[in-house]
Write a protein that holds these residues in place. Structure first.
Motif, PDB file in Angstrom:
ATOM      1  N   THR A  21       0.865  -1.157   0.000  1.00 49.80           N
ATOM      2  CA  THR A  21       0.000   0.000   0.000  1.00 49.80           C
ATOM      3  C   THR A  21       0.909   1.217   0.000  1.00 49.80           C
ATOM      4  O   THR A  21       2.106   1.099  -0.249  1.00 49.80           O
ATOM      5  CB  THR A  21      -0.977  -0.044   1.197  1.00 49.80           C
ATOM      6  N   ARG A  22       0.354   2.393   0.212  1.00 53.72           N
ATOM      7  CA  ARG A  22       1.164   3.600   0.126  1.00 53.72           C
ATOM      8  C   ARG A  22       0.895   4.459   1.352  1.00 53.72           C
ATOM      9  O   ARG A  22      -0.235   4.499   1.854  1.00 53.72           O
ATOM     10  CB  ARG A  22       0.811   4.366  -1.152  1.00 53.72           C
TER      11      ARG A  22
ATOM     12  N   GLY B 241     -14.690  -1.391   7.077  1.00 52.27           N
ATOM     13  CA  GLY B 241     -14.011  -1.646   5.803  1.00 52.27           C
ATOM     14  C   GLY B 241     -13.401  -0.382   5.230  1.00 52.27           C
ATOM     15  O   GLY B 241     -13.872   0.725   5.473  1.00 52.27           O
ATOM     16  N   TRP B 242     -12.335  -0.585   4.459  1.00 50.67           N
ATOM     17  CA  TRP B 242     -11.597   0.554   3.902  1.00 50.67           C
ATOM     18  C   TRP B 242     -12.265   1.071   2.632  1.00 50.67           C
ATOM     19  O   TRP B 242     -12.698   0.288   1.792  1.00 50.67           O
ATOM     20  CB  TRP B 242     -10.177   0.116   3.555  1.00 50.67           C
ATOM     21  N   ILE B 243     -12.291   2.375   2.492  1.00 54.17           N
ATOM     22  CA  ILE B 243     -12.791   3.029   1.271  1.00 54.17           C
ATOM     23  C   ILE B 243     -11.725   4.026   0.804  1.00 54.17           C
ATOM     24  O   ILE B 243     -11.179   4.775   1.613  1.00 54.17           O
ATOM     25  CB  ILE B 243     -14.107   3.784   1.550  1.00 54.17           C
ATOM     26  N   THR B 244     -11.434   4.006  -0.482  1.00 54.57           N
ATOM     27  CA  THR B 244     -10.437   4.914  -1.050  1.00 54.57           C
ATOM     28  C   THR B 244     -11.117   6.198  -1.540  1.00 54.57           C
ATOM     29  O   THR B 244     -12.200   6.144  -2.112  1.00 54.57           O
ATOM     30  CB  THR B 244      -9.721   4.216  -2.219  1.00 54.57           C
TER      31      THR B 244
ATOM     32  N   ARG C 183      -7.076   6.495   2.098  1.00 57.17           N
ATOM     33  CA  ARG C 183      -8.040   5.434   2.398  1.00 57.17           C
ATOM     34  C   ARG C 183      -8.616   5.745   3.766  1.00 57.17           C
ATOM     35  O   ARG C 183      -7.934   6.317   4.619  1.00 57.17           O
ATOM     36  CB  ARG C 183      -7.361   4.060   2.452  1.00 57.17           C
TER      37      ARG C 183
ATOM     38  N   MET D 109      -2.305   8.455   1.609  1.00 53.99           N
ATOM     39  CA  MET D 109      -1.448   7.735   0.661  1.00 53.99           C
ATOM     40  C   MET D 109      -0.632   8.717  -0.156  1.00 53.99           C
ATOM     41  O   MET D 109       0.568   8.567  -0.335  1.00 53.99           O
ATOM     42  CB  MET D 109      -2.318   6.865  -0.247  1.00 53.99           C
TER      43      MET D 109
ATOM     44  N   LEU E 295      -4.820  11.641  -2.127  1.00 53.18           N
ATOM     45  CA  LEU E 295      -5.384  10.292  -2.190  1.00 53.18           C
ATOM     46  C   LEU E 295      -5.269   9.677  -0.801  1.00 53.18           C
ATOM     47  O   LEU E 295      -4.212   9.740  -0.169  1.00 53.18           O
ATOM     48  CB  LEU E 295      -4.609   9.433  -3.206  1.00 53.18           C
TER      49      LEU E 295
ATOM     50  N   ARG F 157     -18.328  10.616   0.202  1.00 51.92           N
ATOM     51  CA  ARG F 157     -17.213  10.441  -0.728  1.00 51.92           C
ATOM     52  C   ARG F 157     -17.377  11.338  -1.959  1.00 51.92           C
ATOM     53  O   ARG F 157     -16.416  11.950  -2.419  1.00 51.92           O
ATOM     54  CB  ARG F 157     -17.135   8.966  -1.141  1.00 51.92           C
TER      55      ARG F 157
ATOM     56  N   ARG G 176     -10.272  10.048  -3.547  1.00 50.78           N
ATOM     57  CA  ARG G 176      -9.311  10.915  -4.232  1.00 50.78           C
ATOM     58  C   ARG G 176      -9.445  12.315  -3.670  1.00 50.78           C
ATOM     59  O   ARG G 176     -10.124  13.169  -4.215  1.00 50.78           O
ATOM     60  CB  ARG G 176      -9.529  10.877  -5.756  1.00 50.78           C
TER      61      ARG G 176
END
Ligand SMILES: [Fe+2]
Lengths: 210, 284
Positions: free
Chosen positions: B29-30, B90-93, B204, B198, B202, B233, B95
């Motif tokens: 991951t970042r 749970g993870w959500i990404t 998560r 990240m 960006l 989001r 931008r």
């Protein structure tokens, strides 16, 4: 008479396609929330017993048990009080609907893949996924431009069909993948026409306003 | 992408994985611009330099830091109460800068417009007066005495009522909400949102909830939170700039964004650049 049961997940685009079709066709369905993420309930033994492919949605209507979304859409259109308009009766119309329905569950899935990676991805390179999604959008955009020249507002004729409903979520949710709708004016106008249909519903990711 | 040189950002703890996730294979991951690898045993190393990051585990999450965090992770008292439902969502990404996500979480004014029919309904759009402050003793931002008319305040509730909320920012990339529990008014539901920055724009996010609710199913609780989060989001991804500006805004602050003003001031005092418009200028 018992109502159809839809096993579904709110954030899943395919589940939304079926909820939308049911609502447009005037079918009341009992919704069962499946904890797809993070719980992976669709891979649990209990769910796999109903759906060996381990996917959502799943539609159960009496003896009818459907695991494939296109079959759910046509079933709801056939059985709902407002559904028959979504299935043309003539061979020409039927041919166009079947062709675009197949497009929706093949090429159009690029939109779904780009969206999943945007939401659940962990730094994956989104550019190739987004490029494939945009290529699919261009095909639909061109079709709708050609249709409008014939005086038709929808992909397979002058009325909304199951193919339009199958296509709507991919376009409407493409903002989740940062795809700008301004490049697709015909799709935008088409989406507005779908939003105006009786029984239209949204899902998270699709604003109520437009 | 390369690792930020922002010392304030480097010396924080960040949630980077759920502990039930690491399988046999390492996952990448970042964090703060650099790719990192999470090993099966929970070890984290930089893929650019190979160096190991400091790690710790709490609330089912793996935390990592490139630097030397000046203090241990903060405490969540509710997480120690054993009768609570623990719901990791749970993870959500997203931008956007993680700081934008925190700020949006603090904002009550958008409830009726973005979470229509769930957290708010027109015409009940007013945000009553509340207090926001930087608590120097603990170095956190708090907003207290928040009330808002909500049409469905929790998965258990169907009727609308005024909710009583307290917001807490225990770290720049973490935000919490305490809500008077509808089914047990003497207790507070606790919801925490952890951001993994990240890149500058960006991130998560993973919401964790410690709830008193005994009647809702796990899937219903998840659904409630995830639907709300997906609505947010869209809002956060469409804000411009994607980075958080820390300069006092041109608009006259309203009571509603008092917590946002306190949060931005606190970040500016810390000298944080990563994820802010100051970070963009430094990188240019
Ligand atoms: Fe929100």
């Amino acid at each position: 008479m018992t109502r159809p049961v839809l096993w579904n997940y709110d954030l899943d685009d395919a589940s939304y396609t079926v909820r939308l079709m049911a609502s447009l066709a005037g079918v009341d369905v009992d919704l069962r929330a499946v904890d797809v993420y993070p719980g992976a309930e669709h891979h649990s033994p209990g769910y796999l017993a109903r759906h060996p492919l381990g996917r959502v949605p799943l539609l159960e209507d009496g003896v009818v048990q459907l695991r494939q979304v296109p079959a759910m859409l046509t079933h709801l259109a056939r059985t709902g009080p407002r559904g028959t308009g979504f299935l043309p009766a003539d061979p020409v119309g039927t041919a166009a609907v079947e062709d675009w329905l197949a497009f929706a569950f093949r090429d159009w899935l690029a939109l779904s893949a780009a969206r999943s990676a945007s939401i659940f991805g962990d730094g994956v390179d989104l550019d190739p996924l987004r490029a494939a999604a945009i290529a699919a959008l261009r095909v639909a955009e061109d079709r709708l431009v050609a249709q409008s020249l014939l005086g038709s507002g929808f992909v397979a004729g002058s009325a909304a069909s199951v193919a339009d409903i199958a296509l709507f979520p991919g376009f409407a949710l493409s903002r989740d993948s940062n795809i700008d709708h301004d490049a697709f004016p015909a799709l935008r106008n088409w989406a507005r026409r779908i939003r105006a249909l009786e029984g239209f519903v949204t899902m998270p990711g699709i604003p109520d306003y437009h | 992408m390369t690792r930020t040189d922002d010392p304030v950002a480097l010396n924080e703890w960040y949630a980077v994985a759920s502990l039930d996730e690491p399988g046999a294979a390492p996952q990448t991951t970042r964090l703060l611009g650099e790719d990192i690898e999470i090993g099966p045993g929970g070890g984290v190393r930089s893929l650019a330099t190979g160096e190991a990051l400091r790690t710790c585990e709490k609330w089912g999450l793996l935390f990592a830091s490139f630097g030397r965090p000046p203090r241990a992770l903060f405490d969540i008292a509710e997480a120690r109460e054993t009768d609570r439902r623990f719901v990791p969502c749970g993870w959500i990404t997203l931008r956007a800068s993680g700081l934008r996500v925190v700020e949006n979480f603090l904002d009550m004014a958008h409830f009726p417009f973005i979470h229509t029919g769930i957290l708010g309904t027109e015409p009940h759009t007013e945000v009553p007066q509340y207090a926001s402050e930087i608590r120097r003793d603990v170095d956190e931002v708090w907003a207290t005495n928040c009330t808002f008319f909500q049409s469905q305040i929790a998965a258990t509730e169907t009727g609308g009522d005024f909710v009583h909320l307290t917001y807490r920012v225990p770290a720049p990339f973490v935000v919490m909400l305490y809500r008077v529990c509808p089914s047990a008014p003497d207790r507070l539901d606790a919801i925490a949102l952890f951001l993994q920055p990240m890149e500058e724009t960006l991130c998560r996010a993973i919401p964790l909830m410690w709830l008193v609710d005994t009647s809702s199913t796990h899937a219903e609780l998840l659904r409630f939170e995830q639907v709300i989060f997906m609505q947010d989001r869209i809002v956060v991804e469409n804000q411009r700039p994607l980075r958080l500006p820390l300069e006092p805004r041109h608009e006259i602050p309203t009571r509603a964004d008092g917590s946002s003003v306190a949060y931005r001031r606190w970040l500016k005092e810390k000298g944080l650049r990563f994820g802010t418009t100051a970070g963009a200028e430094a990188a240019a």
